[in-house]
Design an enzyme around this catalytic site. Structure first.
Site, PDB file in Angstrom:
ATOM      1  N   GLU A  86      -6.835  -0.924   6.038  1.00 38.02           N
ATOM      2  CA  GLU A  86      -7.290  -2.006   5.178  1.00 38.02           C
ATOM      3  C   GLU A  86      -8.669  -2.550   5.579  1.00 38.02           C
ATOM      4  OE1 GLU A  86      -3.002  -3.769   3.803  1.00 38.02           O
ATOM      5  OE2 GLU A  86      -3.848  -4.615   5.626  1.00 38.02           O
TER       6      GLU A  86
HETATM    7  C1  TNX Z   1      -0.271  -4.065   5.904  1.00 33.72           C
HETATM    8  S1  TNX Z   1       0.598  -1.840   7.678  1.00 33.72           S
HETATM    9  C2  TNX Z   1      -0.894  -4.173   7.115  1.00 33.72           C
HETATM   10  C3  TNX Z   1      -0.630  -5.361   7.946  1.00 33.72           C
HETATM   11  C4  TNX Z   1       0.277  -6.311   7.262  1.00 33.72           C
HETATM   12  C5  TNX Z   1       1.387  -5.520   6.639  1.00 33.72           C
HETATM   13  C6  TNX Z   1       2.485  -6.321   6.066  1.00 33.72           C
HETATM   14  C7  TNX Z   1      -0.876  -2.020   8.036  1.00 33.72           C
HETATM   15  C8  TNX Z   1      -1.460  -0.929   8.714  1.00 33.72           C
HETATM   16  N1  TNX Z   1      -1.550  -3.141   7.674  1.00 33.72           N
HETATM   17  O1  TNX Z   1      -1.830  -5.975   8.285  1.00 33.72           O
HETATM   18  O2  TNX Z   1       0.774  -7.208   8.191  1.00 33.72           O
HETATM   19  O3  TNX Z   1       0.836  -4.739   5.611  1.00 33.72           O
HETATM   20  O4  TNX Z   1       3.583  -5.490   5.841  1.00 33.72           O
END
Ligand code: TNX
Length: 538
Positions: A306
């Site tokens: 992300e």
């Molecule tokens: C996505 S999973 C994210 C986290 C959040 C999560 C909530 C991932 C690699 N990144 O920053 O906490 O979703 O489920």
């Protein structure tokens, strides 16, 4: 007899079980010292005391631990990679209980430990009476069997981590991956950058207390975990999820002029820039600190998820540079699945989380409408790009850690009703509201091989299984344990045992676990539909 047809009170369910007539009374169980694995027996005795309140006396004719090869004809070989990088560790064991005594045969110390763990569970379920006569031959399906824990959104101190390590080890998990850094808080001490902890470590979600682990605390945790055959794998999440860095060192924020960085439910926009100021030096120092402190791990997790607001090429270049730093430290890189969008070298592990079907459902439904529009938009964009990540990783020869988020994200609300009405309140409060709830059965009834996106040939890329617990909604230790239990044994089941549709047998074995949870005062969700033993522990 096949494991599926014998509901032993043991999870993950052992691979090959043959029950025979007879039993062994617990009061005759002794520990005899003088062998090569005395330390395992000492550890075992102290765990049994915590599990059941029972002291196992020393004496002659105690549990026999023997080094030797376990017949593996009908035991599949373990696949994947180990977080500690060991190539010759074999976790197989044979546990034989007869009216004459208890014997564990294993080629390696770690197998003997796994066998003793099975014995621990049998003892707890025997409620002070008799162990059943049984012959168990067992070995894991995957080498990497883990739990990823977010200690940034909520800081969980060393004492809580020790409880989590205890739980993981009871279910034969061997990796605790610590998500040490995120927007809300920085938890790793880095000598060259003291403000990361003293300023960046103060925060957490809302007004929860911050904190960080000193190098001395990490060292104790690494040793505590190692004694339980668990490897601690550190994650430094870059280039996104870095607001805690900017909070400590604003000069590293390339877009400090961007104004509001919408942050909601843990999602913030803003990334590091390799060409900006001392960013490169920060990365080197931070990953060196992680390598220096987490001495048992062969891997460093570099995050990579992300990276909202970053171009695909800048992200790829960033990941490549970070992976190079990790390799320069003599470690191997792991990254979330988004890291497959750039170039990967052999040995890299990619952690798969966004299942294409569920990612599409999330973006098409109005689930994300609960988020601010600019956050929902970048999240949707990331999800839509996700479908090709794993095939790309496999095509580049990377390994894949399976963390599919409908099965293994423990920050989904519990989908089972609460047996105890008092638990409806935490059930409705815990877990991210935009995720659909998941039941215990969802976590168990699936086959990792079938859920790997890609071809059948790609299945060999599976390095192992990791559940993940993100802590946006988790306020404290009770909340944490409520989401961990009873889900954790389900993840362990998929990592250790062969997949099959054996929910009913699993459910029986799960019910018997509550004796130990009560005795250890672990908080857990009493899901309806499981015949939890109502006896209080004595
Ligand atoms: C996505 S999973 C994210 C986290 C959040 C999560 C909530 C991932 C690699 N990144 O920053 O906490 O979703 O489920």
């Amino acid at each position: 007899m096949n494991a599926a047809s014998v509901a032993l009170p043991v999870l993950p369910r052992p691979r090959v079980v043959s029950a025979s007539a007879g039993e062994f009374p617990l009061e005759r169980l002794r520990i005899s010292r003088g062998g090569q694995w005395d330390h395992l027996l000492d550890h075992f005795a102290s765990e049994v005391l915590l599990d059941t309140g029972r002291t196992i006396e020393s004496g002659v004719d105690g549990i026999r631990l023997e080094r030797g090869v376990v017949v593996r004809d009908d035991l599949p070989f373990t696949e994947g990679v180990r977080a500690d990088g060991a190539h010759d560790t074999d976790e197989s064991y044979q546990l034989t209980i007869s009216s004459r005594g208890v014997r564990i045969l294993a080629p390696c110390e770690e197998g003997a430990f796994r066998g003793l763990t099975t014995l621990r569970q049998l003892i707890a379920a025997a409620r002070g009476a008799k162990l059943p006569a049984v012959d168990i031959r067992d070995a894991p399906l995957y080498h990497w069997r883990g739990l990823s824990l977010d200690v940034s959104r909520t800081f969980h101190g060393p004492e809580t981590l020790r409880r989590v390590i205890d739980m993981a080890s009871l279910y034969k998990l061997n990796v605790l991956h610590l998500h040490l850094t995120d927007d809300q808080g920085w938890r790793l001490e880095v000598p060259e950058w003291p403000l990361l902890t003293s300023v960046g470590g103060q925060g957490a979600v809302d007004d929860r207390p911050g904190g960080w682990y000193s190098a001395a605390e990490v060292s104790e945790l690494v040793a505590y975990a190692a004694e339980r055959f668990v490897t601690l794998v550190p994650e430094i999440d870059v280039p996104g999820h870095v607001q805690a860095i900017f909070h400590a060192y604003p000069e590293l924020d390339p877009h400090s002029d961007r104004g509001s960085k919408a942050a909601a439910l843990g999602f913030a926009i803003g990334t590091l820039d390799l060409d900006h100021g001392d960013t490169g030096r920060l990365l080197e120092d931070v990953f060196r600190a992680a390598a220096d402190q987490f001495t048992t791990s062969s891997y460093l997790h570099l995050g990579g998820d992300e990276a909202f607001g970053m171009s695909e090429s800048a992200h790829a270049a960033f990941v490549e540079r970070t992976a190079e730093i990790v390799r320069g430290l003599g470690k191997l890189p792991v990254g979330w699945q988004e890291t497959a969008r750039g170039r990967l070298q052999a040995g890299h592990l990619v952690q798969y989380w966004m299942e294409p079907r569920e990612a599409a459902r999330l973006t098409e439904s109005d689930a994300l409408g609960q988020l601010p529009p600019e956050v929902a938009a970048v999240l949707a964009e990331n999800m839509l790009a996700a479908a090709s990540d794993v095939p790309r990783a496999c095509a580049q020869g990377a390994g894949v850690i399976m963390s599919p988020f409908t099965r293994l994200y423990f920050d989904r609300p519990h989908g089972d009703a609460a047996q105890d009405p008092a638990q409806e309140e935490p059930r409705s409060r815990l877990g991210l509201p935009f995720y659909s709830p998941s039941t215990l059965r969802d976590g168990v009834d699936w086959d990792p091989r079938k859920e790997l996106p890609g071809t059948e040939a790609d299945r060999g890329a599976i390095a192992g299984i990791e559940a993940a617990l993100w802590c946006e909604t988790v306020r404290d230790r009770d909340d944490l344990e409520f989401l961990l239990l009873p889900r954790l044994p389900g993840a362990a089941e998929r990592a250790w045992a062969s997949a099959g549709h054996e929910w009913d047998a699993y459910r029986l074995s799960l019910a018997s676990q509550s004796h130990v949870w009560r005795a250890r005062e672990w908080n857990w969700f009493r899901a309806a539909g499981i015949d939890w033993d109502k006896e209080s522990n004595q």
